[in-house]
Design an enzyme around this catalytic site. Sequence first.
Site: not given
Length: 320
Positions: A25, A157, A223, A262, A264, A277, A279, A283
């Site tokens: 990443e 990612s 992205y 974060r 999800d 998951e 994080n 990002g």
Amino acid sequence: MINLNQDTPESFGKVAVMYGGSSAEREVSLKSGEAVLKGLLDAGVDAHTFDPADKPLTDLLVEKYDRVVIMLHGRGGEDGSLQGALQQLHIPYTGTQVLGSALCMDKIRSKQVWQSLGLPTAKYKIADKRSYDGRSCKAIMDSLGKEVMVKPAQEGSSIGMAKVDSVQQLEIAIQNAFKYDNKVLIEQFIHGSEYTVSILNGKALPSISMTTPRVFYDYTAKYQADSTVYSCPSGLTPEIESELAELALEAFDAVAGSGWGRVDFMQDKLGKFYLLEANTVPGMTKKSLVPMAAKQAGLSFTELSLAILSTSEPAQSVQA
């Protein structure tokens, strides 16, 4: 919502924005780091970039840095190893500490923690490269349903991920995922909408829903593509929004997440949410979700950058 715990930007001292690194990443990390650097500089913080791929961490001491903002995504930055090294150097850093970083980076172990606490997560199986022989694919498909997601246990990612709907595709996807990790998560595919909830200093920010014409919300959708549609507010009722926020905070705390991050989710056709998951270093690019949620909550990117920096409490330099 912002808790800087500092009187002036100068009182943060000399700040290293840790970015780049050598994980898969790296490209996203460079973009996140540059964005946060600009936000901190705009706020008057004495901030500088620091790429551990170019120089050793001990240069942080040589160059007299007071704090580190971790913008390294993936292995080496988000898995607890960097956090442990910074603690040994007695340098405060942003976000989650060693245990939480390691747990959140490992999709399998974080699911096991949530499962043990009765938090909702999709059914799953595990493929271990050391013992996998390919003969279990049919049994896995029979157990999890006609469509499954294949994920390397410790990549971010969406790298190495695939959605499959046949035994043959599953075998190929597992072998590809083994290129990234020795353990692979095979998860029941949830048909429905994807949501994410950002967390900042113990508060849940407004949820975001993501829609993509691609097979799933993969690296390209995150992205590169302009076809991904983000909705913030996400369109949930106030009651469901509150329930989702509470679930995000509970799930983040369960895996020892702290500071910012974060979580999800997928929501099935019946309205039930499933944890995907957590994080710990999300990002921070122009397409990223945390800045989008912060903006909806009334925070500028500069204010968000300062709030993240404020999670680098001096006490974090010593693990409790």
